[in-house]
Design a protein around this motif. Structure first.
Motif, PDB file in Angstrom:
ATOM      1  N   HIS A  71       0.832  -1.211   0.000  1.00  0.00           N
ATOM      2  CA  HIS A  71       0.000   0.000   0.000  1.00  0.00           C
ATOM      3  C   HIS A  71       0.851   1.239   0.000  1.00  0.00           C
ATOM      4  O   HIS A  71       1.885   1.298   0.664  1.00  0.00           O
ATOM      5  CB  HIS A  71      -0.890   0.038   1.261  1.00  0.00           C
ATOM      6  CG  HIS A  71      -2.132  -0.783   1.121  1.00  0.00           C
ATOM      7  ND1 HIS A  71      -3.100  -0.504   0.211  1.00  0.00           N
ATOM      8  CD2 HIS A  71      -2.536  -1.882   1.809  1.00  0.00           C
ATOM      9  CE1 HIS A  71      -4.079  -1.387   0.327  1.00  0.00           C
ATOM     10  NE2 HIS A  71      -3.751  -2.236   1.294  1.00  0.00           N
ATOM     11  N   LEU A 104      -8.063   5.433   3.364  1.00  0.00           N
ATOM     12  CA  LEU A 104      -8.876   4.402   4.009  1.00  0.00           C
ATOM     13  C   LEU A 104      -9.266   4.812   5.422  1.00  0.00           C
ATOM     14  O   LEU A 104     -10.405   4.652   5.848  1.00  0.00           O
ATOM     15  CB  LEU A 104      -8.107   3.074   4.047  1.00  0.00           C
ATOM     16  CG  LEU A 104      -7.966   2.325   2.719  1.00  0.00           C
ATOM     17  CD1 LEU A 104      -7.044   1.133   2.900  1.00  0.00           C
ATOM     18  CD2 LEU A 104      -9.315   1.889   2.196  1.00  0.00           C
ATOM     19  N   SER A 134      -8.144  -3.156   2.318  1.00  0.00           N
ATOM     20  CA  SER A 134      -8.740  -2.028   1.604  1.00  0.00           C
ATOM     21  C   SER A 134      -9.961  -2.489   0.819  1.00  0.00           C
ATOM     22  O   SER A 134     -10.942  -1.758   0.684  1.00  0.00           O
ATOM     23  CB  SER A 134      -7.709  -1.403   0.664  1.00  0.00           C
ATOM     24  OG  SER A 134      -7.213  -2.385  -0.243  1.00  0.00           O
TER      25      SER A 134
END
Length: 376
Positions: A32, A40, A112
């Motif tokens: 990520h 997020l 996610s």
């Protein structure tokens, strides 16, 4: 049961998706971006659907692997919503709390992909909740008073209380209640509108009496529940209850001394038109002789009998559940005393020196009310 099942499904989804995501990232050497992680976090904190990370390969892969997850969850939530008429409340609370718990209890960042799916489910739950509230508002506003109903608490008021009691229990330990507070206010507006619509209804009983009882009932209910967002509505209900009790009292008190009341209304009208107080008695319709005729129609024993009839009538129509009889009767006593004092004052001002007086004194009047109260 549906709540427990939904909680279990959500609990099992997190480790499943997280492990799968970690495997994909390790196997394909993906990771990520720090900015994506911040998106997020913000999206969950604001309870909105996250910004799609179209170029994020991990999410794309998970979407393909778990392609059936979102449709299956939608179907499952639909079933949960149908278990109970207000099942959507439980779904909304469970989703909200589960997402908060997911982010609060784990040191590792949730998937996610799962965050995106749950964000969509939360939007769906909010939509279902809002539709439920909209339907309930319409139902409350359009509820008709039963034709044979002689008063008492309206079905719309009972429906409002049913929802508020149930929802407060469901949201008792909820992390957030913003949606519920908005719903409470919408429903309160609808139930007030439902009561107000009685003013144009063709009821067999006194409209002010029914409105008085229902606003009183809502006020007592909200006092008991102590819901912060409805404090304004609680005060409004009390005000409306007082207003309609005053109207009810004044309307019914015109009956025991109707002709006397009508006579003095005419006297006040003449004075308001500019006739001097000492000259009112020279008006043919308001002469001393006419006043004596009207007063003779209301000897003390007749007034007491009229008050007894009035008490029985009020007792017959007021619903015992609200226990408003003592309150209304006391208000009637105060209004009757006020009227009596006004009549006496007008006699002193407009018929001074005539020797005309009511057949009963203030002490007599108080004894009438006291006697009626003690004997019932």
């Amino acid at each position: 049961v549906s709540k427990q099942m939904l909680e279990q499904v959500l609990r099992e989804l997190q480790p499943l998706c997280t492990v799968e995501q970690q495997f994909i990232e390790k196997f394909f050497q993906l990771s990520h971006d720090a900015a994506d992680l911040q998106v997020l976090k913000v999206s969950v904190r604001t309870m909105s659907s996250p910004v799609p990370l179209a170029k994020e390969p991990t999410t794309q892969l998970l979407s393909e692997i778990f392609s059936c997850l979102e449709p299956e969850l939608r179907g499952f939530l639909d079933v949960c919503n149908k278990v109970h008429p207000f099942g959507c409340l439980q779904v909304l609370v469970t989703l909200n709390d589960s997402i908060f718990e997911m982010w609060g209890s784990s040191s590792a960042l949730p998937s996610s992909f799962l965050n995106s799916v749950l964000g969509n489910m939360l939007l769906l739950a909010k939509s279902s909740f809002n539709k439920c509230i909209g339907t309930l508002c319409k139902e409350i506003e359009e509820t008709k008073m039963p034709s044979k109903m002689k008063g008492g608490i309206l079905p719309s008021v009972s429906r409002f209380e049913e929802f508020v009691s149930f929802s407060e229990e469901v949201f008792r330990t909820a992390r957030r209640r913003g949606e519920l507070d908005k719903a409470h206010l919408r429903l309160a507006v609808s139930v007030f509108s439902s009561i107000n619509s009685l003013s144009s209804a063709n009821l067999k009983v006194n409209t002010d009496m029914v409105m008085m009882e229902n606003f009183h009932h809502i006020h007592c209910f909200l006092c008991q529940k102590k819901i912060h967002c409805l404090e304004g509505k609680k005060r409004e209900a009390k005000q409306r209850y007082s207003e309609h009790m005053e109207k009810y009292v004044i309307k019914y008190l015109g009956q025991p001394l109707e002709k006397l009341n009508h006579f003095f209304e005419g006297v006040k009208a003449r004075v308001a038109q500019g006739v001097k107080e000492e000259e009112v008695s020279f008006q043919l319709a308001y002469s001393k002789q006419e006043l004596r005729k009207v007063i003779e129609k209301y000897p003390g024993k007749e007034v007491k009998r009229a008050l007894e009839t009035l008490y029985r009538k009020i007792h017959k129509y007021l619903s015992p559940e609200e226990n408003l009889l003592p309150v209304v009767w006391h208000a009637m006593e105060q209004e009757f005393i006020r009227q009596y004092q006004e009549f006496e004052d007008l006699i002193q001002r407009c018929y001074a020196g005539s020797g005309i007086a009511m057949d009963f004194t203030m002490e007599d009047l108080l004894s009438y009310f006291n006697s009626i109260t003690l004997s019932n």
